[in-house]
Write a protein that holds these residues in place. Structure first.
Motif, PDB file in Angstrom:
ATOM      1  N   TYR A  67       0.348  -1.224   0.003  1.00 35.09           N
ATOM      2  CA  TYR A  67       0.312   0.157  -0.350  1.00 35.09           C
ATOM      3  C   TYR A  67       0.910   1.341  -0.178  1.00 35.09           C
ATOM      4  N   ASP A  68       0.418   2.578  -0.904  1.00 43.99           N
ATOM      5  CA  ASP A  68       1.236   3.369  -1.093  1.00 43.99           C
ATOM      6  C   ASP A  68       0.048   4.813  -0.664  1.00 43.99           C
ATOM      7  N   ALA A  69       0.237   5.141   0.520  1.00 47.92           N
ATOM      8  CA  ALA A  69      -1.230   6.335   0.473  1.00 47.92           C
ATOM      9  C   ALA A  69      -1.134   6.918  -0.813  1.00 47.92           C
ATOM     10  N   GLN A  70      -0.022   7.675  -1.641  1.00 47.75           N
ATOM     11  CA  GLN A  70      -0.150   8.557  -2.438  1.00 47.75           C
ATOM     12  C   GLN A  70      -0.218   7.559  -4.083  1.00 47.75           C
ATOM     13  N   LEU A  71      -0.075   6.535  -4.255  1.00 45.61           N
ATOM     14  CA  LEU A  71       0.169   6.100  -5.455  1.00 45.61           C
ATOM     15  C   LEU A  71      -1.413   5.180  -5.184  1.00 45.61           C
ATOM     16  N   GLY A  72      -1.337   4.444  -4.049  1.00 43.26           N
ATOM     17  CA  GLY A  72      -2.660   3.311  -4.699  1.00 43.26           C
ATOM     18  C   GLY A  72      -1.339   2.272  -4.020  1.00 43.26           C
ATOM     19  N   TRP A  73      -0.735   1.486  -4.761  1.00 40.95           N
ATOM     20  CA  TRP A  73       0.151   1.015  -4.040  1.00 40.95           C
ATOM     21  C   TRP A  73       1.645   1.103  -5.125  1.00 40.95           C
ATOM     22  N   ILE A  74       2.206   0.437  -4.792  1.00 41.54           N
ATOM     23  CA  ILE A  74       3.286   0.560  -5.482  1.00 41.54           C
ATOM     24  C   ILE A  74       4.918  -0.421  -4.775  1.00 41.54           C
ATOM     25  N   ASN A  75       5.859  -0.865  -5.764  1.00 36.36           N
ATOM     26  CA  ASN A  75       6.654  -2.442  -5.316  1.00 36.36           C
ATOM     27  C   ASN A  75       7.161  -1.989  -4.025  1.00 36.36           C
ATOM     28  N   LEU A  92      11.047   2.320 -14.123  1.00 33.62           N
ATOM     29  CA  LEU A  92       9.695   2.561 -12.764  1.00 33.62           C
ATOM     30  C   LEU A  92       8.493   1.824 -13.270  1.00 33.62           C
ATOM     31  N   GLY A  93       8.397   0.686 -14.770  1.00 39.03           N
ATOM     32  CA  GLY A  93       7.068   0.182 -14.667  1.00 39.03           C
ATOM     33  C   GLY A  93       6.034  -0.378 -13.546  1.00 39.03           C
ATOM     34  N   GLN A  94       4.773  -0.420 -13.871  1.00 36.62           N
ATOM     35  CA  GLN A  94       4.172  -0.880 -12.345  1.00 36.62           C
ATOM     36  C   GLN A  94       2.992  -1.879 -12.416  1.00 36.62           C
ATOM     37  N   GLY A  95       2.982  -2.673 -12.316  1.00 38.03           N
ATOM     38  CA  GLY A  95       1.453  -3.454 -12.583  1.00 38.03           C
ATOM     39  C   GLY A  95       0.191  -2.546 -12.175  1.00 38.03           C
ATOM     40  N   GLY A  96      -0.728  -2.613 -13.051  1.00 37.29           N
ATOM     41  CA  GLY A  96      -1.831  -2.149 -12.647  1.00 37.29           C
ATOM     42  C   GLY A  96      -2.118  -0.381 -12.862  1.00 37.29           C
ATOM     43  N   TYR A  97      -0.626   0.092 -13.303  1.00 38.24           N
ATOM     44  CA  TYR A  97      -1.226   1.775 -13.370  1.00 38.24           C
ATOM     45  C   TYR A  97      -2.007   2.449 -14.932  1.00 38.24           C
ATOM     46  N   GLY A  98      -2.232   3.143 -14.023  1.00 35.18           N
ATOM     47  CA  GLY A  98      -2.986   3.934 -14.759  1.00 35.18           C
ATOM     48  C   GLY A  98      -1.662   5.552 -15.813  1.00 35.18           C
ATOM     49  N   VAL A  99      -2.357   6.062 -16.414  1.00 38.86           N
ATOM     50  CA  VAL A  99      -0.816   7.091 -17.226  1.00 38.86           C
ATOM     51  C   VAL A  99      -1.097   8.404 -15.375  1.00 38.86           C
ATOM     52  N   ASP A 100      -1.971   8.523 -15.337  1.00 39.82           N
ATOM     53  CA  ASP A 100      -2.131   9.243 -13.725  1.00 39.82           C
ATOM     54  C   ASP A 100      -0.969   9.176 -12.761  1.00 39.82           C
ATOM     55  N   GLN A 101      -1.083   8.034 -11.735  1.00 41.46           N
ATOM     56  CA  GLN A 101      -0.275   7.396 -11.213  1.00 41.46           C
ATOM     57  C   GLN A 101       1.513   6.734 -11.444  1.00 41.46           C
ATOM     58  N   ALA A 102       1.697   6.438 -12.936  1.00 45.09           N
ATOM     59  CA  ALA A 102       3.228   6.472 -14.049  1.00 45.09           C
ATOM     60  C   ALA A 102       3.374   7.404 -13.705  1.00 45.09           C
ATOM     61  N   TYR A 103       2.733   8.935 -14.159  1.00 47.93           N
ATOM     62  CA  TYR A 103       3.375  10.281 -13.716  1.00 47.93           C
ATOM     63  C   TYR A 103       3.554  10.477 -12.663  1.00 47.93           C
ATOM     64  N   LEU A 104       2.522  10.291 -11.453  1.00 43.85           N
ATOM     65  CA  LEU A 104       3.094  10.564 -10.021  1.00 43.85           C
ATOM     66  C   LEU A 104       4.433   9.776  -9.514  1.00 43.85           C
ATOM     67  N   TRP A 105       4.605   8.579  -9.710  1.00 51.33           N
ATOM     68  CA  TRP A 105       5.526   8.045  -9.288  1.00 51.33           C
ATOM     69  C   TRP A 105       6.841   8.459  -9.757  1.00 51.33           C
ATOM     70  N   TYR A 106       6.855   9.460 -11.218  1.00 49.25           N
ATOM     71  CA  TYR A 106       7.916   9.169 -11.565  1.00 49.25           C
ATOM     72  C   TYR A 106       8.095  10.934 -11.396  1.00 49.25           C
ATOM     73  N   GLN A 107       6.899  11.663 -11.055  1.00 45.71           N
ATOM     74  CA  GLN A 107       6.935  13.148 -10.289  1.00 45.71           C
ATOM     75  C   GLN A 107       7.431  12.881  -8.623  1.00 45.71           C
ATOM     76  N   ARG A 108       7.844  11.962  -8.482  1.00 47.49           N
ATOM     77  CA  ARG A 108       8.292  11.877  -6.910  1.00 47.49           C
ATOM     78  C   ARG A 108       9.536  11.340  -6.750  1.00 47.49           C
ATOM     79  N   VAL A 109      10.366  11.222  -8.015  1.00 46.74           N
ATOM     80  CA  VAL A 109      11.518  10.587  -7.622  1.00 46.74           C
ATOM     81  C   VAL A 109      12.738  11.642  -8.967  1.00 46.74           C
ATOM     82  N   GLU A 110      12.068  12.023  -9.478  1.00 47.53           N
ATOM     83  CA  GLU A 110      12.536  12.716 -10.770  1.00 47.53           C
ATOM     84  C   GLU A 110      13.757  13.694 -10.421  1.00 47.53           C
ATOM     85  N   SER A 111      13.521  14.674  -9.476  1.00 49.46           N
ATOM     86  CA  SER A 111      14.210  15.704  -9.142  1.00 49.46           C
ATOM     87  C   SER A 111      15.956  14.687  -8.977  1.00 49.46           C
TER      88      SER A 111
END
Length: 369
Positions: free
Chosen positions: A48-56, A131-150
């Motif tokens: 479980y991840d509070a901001q993404l729903g789920w994460i590795n 940074l692939g993750q099963g079940g992610y939509g474009v929104d979650q892929a974007y949000l996870w990338y934003q978390r690590v981008e910088s």
């Protein structure tokens, strides 16, 4: 008791008996499906991840997860990798970040056989980060990338997706599990449904079988009585919403990457059904939007559709991987095809060739701020 009354009682008894048998048969069918239904592989390596729903999970070691020698590992950063990812780019390398869903994660194949990992086999100068993750939509892929981008230097961002990833954005759940929802606040993106409800992870077994329980007529009636008829967006509403959000996501990423001097590419990964369609509303929209906005859009269906059918079939998994929804993902050969096609398209660009040449000649890292 008259014969007429006895006949009525008999008919009622027979009707009740048939209803009972029908109910028991329905329950037996659903119970059998529950016992034989394949598991979700993501339940093993995500949390479980509070901001993404789920994460590795971090530092997950899934030996033989998909079958013999088909391991899935994640590092401390939760990326699919067998080694930690440094914040700085190693000397002589060009780092490429791959974001997306299970097709990017590499569902059903070993760590080194994902298309992202195989980019390094095409050119050792490239250092892919998955940074692939099963079940992610474009929104979650974007949000996870934003978390690590910088935090992690990189020069190329491959934002990969299948068409269904856009439609996933319109819902606050996927497969029964809660997820964030992106909305527009003026001309800016806003994240809603966060923190994501944790109920689905606390009741994972029930959620796992929830779609089967809904086959019971009793459950359907109870849902209708308690909650009424649910409002379900039609396809036009879903696509309209998803296009607005996707346009904003890609526009924001394009501006940020241009500011930092990165190469940003939208990668449309074809599922098998895409190769039999003469046209696609989503593909037509993306071609048009990319042209208007100046985005780099690679639709790999163009390369795949040129292959004979027997070669196409070999690019996709069948039922050999013992998990739900594994069939239809890329096989090792399919991932290799995607990596090769992507590398050819990337190196046809002057800016990518310059990045690779600079790294090879100077033996110094090609990084971004």
């Amino acid at each position: 008791m008259s014969r007429k009354r006895k006949a009525c009682f008999a008919m009622v008894a027979i009707a009740l008996g048939l209803l009972l048998l029908e109910g028991l048969a329905s329950v037996a069918v659903v119970a059998n499906k529950m016992l034989t239904q394949r598991r979700l592989a993501e339940r093993l390596h995500t949390e479980y991840d509070a901001q993404l729903g789920w994460i590795n999970k971090s530092d997950f070691h899934g030996r033989d997860l998909y079958g013999e020698s088909l391991h899935l590992h994640t590092n401390a950063q939760r990326f699919r990798a067998t080694e930690p990812t440094s914040e700085q780019v190693p000397p002589g390398r060009v780092r490429v970040v791959c974001t997306g869903d299970s097709f990017t994660l590499g569902y059903g194949v070993a760590d080194g056989d994902t298309w992202c990992a195989q980019l390094e086999q095409c050119d050792g100068t490239l250092q892919p980060v998955n940074l692939g993750q099963g079940g992610y939509g474009v929104d979650q892929a974007y949000l996870w990338y934003q978390r690590v981008e910088s935090r992690y230097q990189h020069k190329i961002h491959l934002f990969a997706f299948i068409t269904e990833d856009f439609r996933r954005m319109a819902n606050d759940t996927f497969g029964g599990y809660g997820k964030p929802v992106l909305d527009l606040d003026g001309d800016r993106l806003a994240v809603t449904n966060v923190p994501v409800p944790r109920t689905s992870y606390l009741l994972s077994s029930l959620l796992h079988n929830g779609n089967l329980l809904s086959d019971l007529n009793t459950v359907r009636v109870m849902r209708r009585v308690i909650w009424g008829k649910p409002y379900i967006k039609n396809a036009r509403e879903v696509d309209s919403y998803s296009r607005r959000i996707a346009n904003q996501v890609f526009s924001e990423l394009a501006r940020e990457h241009a500011r930092r001097g990165r190469v940003f590419v939208l990668v449309h990964l074809p599922v098998k059904a895409d190769l039999t369609q003469r046209s696609s509303k989503w593909r037509d929209y993306l071609v048009r939007a990319a042209k208007e906005a100046g985005w780099n859009y690679f639709d790999l269906a163009e390369e795949m559709s040129r292959l004979p059918q027997d070669q196409v079939d070999a690019l996709y998994l069948g039922n050999e991987v013992p998990y739900q929804a594994a069939a239809g993902h890329y096989s090792v050969r399919g991932n290799r095809f995607v990596a090769t096609a992507l590398y050819a398209r990337l190196t046809a660009r002057d800016d990518v060739r310059q990045l690779l040449e600079q790294a090879q000649q100077t033996d110094s890292p090609v990084s971004s701020n």
